[in-house]
Design a protein around this motif. Structure first.
Motif, PDB file in Angstrom:
ATOM      1  N   SER A 138      51.960  31.356  37.427  1.00 13.48           N
ATOM      2  CA  SER A 138      52.088  32.702  37.517  1.00 13.48           C
ATOM      3  C   SER A 138      50.825  33.318  38.504  1.00 13.48           C
ATOM      4  O   SER A 138      49.731  33.006  37.967  1.00 13.48           O
ATOM      5  CB  SER A 138      52.231  33.493  36.324  1.00 13.48           C
ATOM      6  N   PRO A 139      51.051  34.083  39.260  1.00 17.32           N
ATOM      7  CA  PRO A 139      49.949  34.730  40.096  1.00 17.32           C
ATOM      8  C   PRO A 139      49.115  35.748  39.037  1.00 17.32           C
ATOM      9  O   PRO A 139      47.938  36.079  39.433  1.00 17.32           O
ATOM     10  CB  PRO A 139      50.553  35.312  41.106  1.00 17.32           C
ATOM     11  N   ASP A 174      56.208  37.315  37.058  1.00 12.08           N
ATOM     12  CA  ASP A 174      55.923  38.651  36.991  1.00 12.08           C
ATOM     13  C   ASP A 174      56.880  39.438  36.198  1.00 12.08           C
ATOM     14  O   ASP A 174      57.504  40.366  37.005  1.00 12.08           O
ATOM     15  CB  ASP A 174      55.703  39.075  38.409  1.00 12.08           C
ATOM     16  N   PRO A 175      57.466  39.193  35.052  1.00 11.98           N
ATOM     17  CA  PRO A 175      58.561  40.012  34.444  1.00 11.98           C
ATOM     18  C   PRO A 175      58.220  41.401  34.287  1.00 11.98           C
ATOM     19  O   PRO A 175      59.455  42.057  34.392  1.00 11.98           O
ATOM     20  CB  PRO A 175      58.727  39.380  33.108  1.00 11.98           C
ATOM     21  N   LYS A 176      57.144  41.849  34.380  1.00 12.23           N
ATOM     22  CA  LYS A 176      57.032  43.305  34.209  1.00 12.23           C
ATOM     23  C   LYS A 176      56.595  43.912  35.465  1.00 12.23           C
ATOM     24  O   LYS A 176      56.481  45.222  35.551  1.00 12.23           O
ATOM     25  CB  LYS A 176      55.865  43.429  33.051  1.00 12.23           C
ATOM     26  N   GLY A 177      56.435  43.059  36.512  1.00 11.82           N
ATOM     27  CA  GLY A 177      56.223  43.858  37.791  1.00 11.82           C
ATOM     28  C   GLY A 177      54.831  43.939  37.891  1.00 11.82           C
ATOM     29  O   GLY A 177      54.557  44.784  38.948  1.00 11.82           O
ATOM     30  N   THR A 178      53.982  43.505  37.185  1.00 13.36           N
ATOM     31  CA  THR A 178      52.494  43.986  37.316  1.00 13.36           C
ATOM     32  C   THR A 178      51.662  43.464  38.598  1.00 13.36           C
ATOM     33  O   THR A 178      51.328  44.176  39.286  1.00 13.36           O
ATOM     34  CB  THR A 178      51.622  43.261  35.985  1.00 13.36           C
ATOM     35  N   PHE A 179      52.301  42.142  38.970  1.00 15.88           N
ATOM     36  CA  PHE A 179      51.584  41.709  40.084  1.00 15.88           C
ATOM     37  C   PHE A 179      52.134  42.494  41.757  1.00 15.88           C
ATOM     38  O   PHE A 179      51.489  42.846  42.460  1.00 15.88           O
ATOM     39  CB  PHE A 179      51.686  40.298  40.348  1.00 15.88           C
ATOM     40  N   ILE A 180      53.432  42.582  41.370  1.00 12.65           N
ATOM     41  CA  ILE A 180      54.095  43.252  42.398  1.00 12.65           C
ATOM     42  C   ILE A 180      53.508  44.272  42.712  1.00 12.65           C
ATOM     43  O   ILE A 180      53.244  44.885  43.847  1.00 12.65           O
ATOM     44  CB  ILE A 180      55.506  43.082  42.398  1.00 12.65           C
TER      45      ILE A 180
END
Length: 555
Positions: free
Chosen positions: A251-252, A437-443
């Protein structure tokens, strides 16, 4: 100066003093010499190599930081000499400036670099030989020049890694006496500077605009160079950052901290693979999580050399597909306007696929992204965008701070499906977003245009209902691009194309030849290399799947 010899140590991508065989050997021969000997430590800033399409200011500046750290370790009587010159012209001038009874001996590591460095070394070899000079080249890590049989390579790797690390030569430690008569002679008309502790190059030597076109710049958010930085980074990984490495490397979000981050230091040779392995041995822990980490990390060090060996064996892999039947799979000539637009959207992080764009934007800012995301970026360009790897590989080479040609081109071909011996790995960016990135934090961190996008649509914002687009300000096609290709059909179309090509005549026979030359015989690195043998494509794919999943040291 009659009867004297110049021992010149040519630093390339081996910017260190320890475990440096050419340096050790040059000093040993100097000590045993009956005549008068000069020792000169030289690093060449080569305009022709800096102008290559895979070269970028961040590589140059990182190398200078590594060189500065090395120079500060040297005593004043043996400085590091930086020279701005292409190697053939430099050595030609040096030979012209030798006195009548003076001889030249050059010491360096063998280099497995890009095609330009390969061609350069051939010219230098001919030049030195024709002028009676000696060039002593020594193996780099466990990459074997003129390897006759891939079956024995893993055993050779083990043998190389088990040898003791060479210490810093005592003659180059601070406080030591001069090991040889120092020289203030220059190198013809080429700009040069002596660099050691207390003496720094002029500021213009540290300015990228003197070496690259105006407008090209360094990456301010990249890692810093130098051996002290390298050792500190590795030790932090072994002390605490790497405890959950095996589970957090994909995971990034977590990989930025959990991965070792030593790959750029290996690329520039700030320390050797053997040094890292022996530091690992000194940091063994009994906890199961640490055991898993060290085992996995050690395996990646093995794969690092394995991939570089491919380019050493076949330098043409930089511009020719490993599997001959797949060389023309995609267009590798001039791009049509639509292809050029896809390429530009991909490299700038504006494809309309958030996980792709976030990873690319992180890479462009920092010079690093974790291995799984690198594989996804390459596969997306190759399959969904159907762009040839020869168009995309040079662009990412410029973005990767740890760009290592041997790993780079082997991985690009593997992830693009043109080796013929690896199973196809077509990544779905939407699934990758949900998994890693299930919560979209990285995006959201890297794509602020989507900061208010609801989590249910963060990986596929094109499905965001129009009303919610208005409420959140995430207007697809306006504030953030629409997908550059159809998300629902791009993968299936790519699979159809690949399947058709893999059914071509003689595909399997040619794949066996590729495996015989480049395939891993010993993916578990247990000291018992497997012998090559005839096999069906399924067996080849099964073995190569292990290799593909291992990846390489991009962490």
């Amino acid at each position: 100066m009659s009867g004297s010899t110049v021992h010149l140590v040519w630093f390339k991508r081996d910017i260190r003093l320890s475990d440096h065989k050419p340096l050790t050997e040059a000093l040993a021969r100097l000590k045993n010499s009956q005549g008068r000997v000069q020792l000169r430590l030289v690093y060449l800033i080569e305009p022709t190599l800096l102008a290559q399409p895979d070269s970028a200011p961040q590589h140059f500046m990182f190398a200078l930081e590594c060189l500065q750290d090395l120079a500060e370790q040297l005593p004043a009587h043996t400085p590091l000499e930086l020279v701005r010159a292409d190697a053939p012209e430099f050595f030609r001038s040096l030979l012209d400036h030798l006195e009548p009874d003076q001889t030249l001996q050059v010491f360096s590591h063998e280099e497995t670099g890009n095609w330009a460095s390969f061609e350069r070394d051939k010219v230098v070899a001919r030049l030195l030989k024709s002028n009676g000079a000696s060039w002593h080249q020594f193996q780099s890590n466990a990459v074997v020049r003129t390897l006759s049989n891939r079956d024995v390579w893993s055993q050779l790797w083990l043998q190389a890694m088990q040898k003791p690390v060479l210490p810093v030569p005592p003659a180059l430690m601070k406080g030591s006496g001069a090991p040889a008569r120092p020289s203030n002679a220059g190198f013809g008309s080429f700009p040069s500077v002596h660099w050691h502790q207390g003496k720094q190059p002029r500021p213009d030597w540290m300015n990228v605009e003197n070496f690259f076109p105006i407008g090209e710049s360094d990456k301010t958010n990249r890692q810093r160079g130098g051996r002290r930085e390298a050792l500190s980074t590795l030790q932090a990984f072994l002390d605490h950052r790497g405890k959950h490495y095996r589970h957090e490397m994909s995971s990034p979000l977590s990989a930025e901290s959990a991965c070792s981050r030593v790959s750029p230091y290996l690329t520039f040779g700030v320390f050797s693979i053997r040094e890292v392995l022996q530091i690992l041995d000194q940091n063994r822990k009994d906890e199961p999580q640490w055991k898993a980490t060290l085992k996995s990390f050690e395996s990646r060090l093995h794969w690092h050399c394995h991939f570089i060996q491919k380019l050493e064996t076949e330098p043409e892999l930089e511009f020719r597909s490993a599997h001959p039947a797949l060389n023309d799979l995609r267009n590798h000539g001039p791009l049509a306007d639509e292809e050029a637009a896809r390429l530009q959207a991909w490299i700038t992080g504006n494809t309309g696929f958030p996980m792709i764009d976030a990873c690319m934007r992180m890479l462009r800012s920092t010079g690093w992204v974790n291995f799984r995301m690198r594989a996804m970026l390459v596969a997306f360009a190759s399959y969904q965008l159907w762009l040839d790897w020869r168009h995309t590989a040079p662009l990412l080479a410029r973005e990767f701070l740890d760009y290592e040609p041997g790993i780079h081109y082997a991985q690009f071909q593997m992830q693009s499906g043109v080796t013929g011996i690896n199973t196809l790995r077509i990544y779905n960016p939407v699934k990758q977003a949900k998994d890693h990135d299930p919560k979209g934090t990285f995006i959201r961190r890297w794509i602020p245009e989507l900061k208010d996008c609801p989590v249910d649509w963060i990986g596929n914002p094109w499905d965001l209902p129009g009303l919610i687009q208005q409420e959140t300000g995430c207007r697809i096609g306006q504030t953030y691009p629409s997908p550059i290709v159809n998300p629902d059909t791009a993968i299936s179309l790519a699979r159809q194309k690949m399947t058709a090509w893999r059914k071509s005549p003689q595909f399997d026979q040619l794949a066996k030849a590729v495996y015989a030359k480049h395939g891993s015989r010993n993916p578990n690195r247990n000291g018992t290399p497997r012998k090559s043998r005839s096999a069906s494509r399924k067996k080849i794919d099964d073995r190569s799947t292990q290799q593909s999943q291992q990846g390489s040291l991009f962490d």
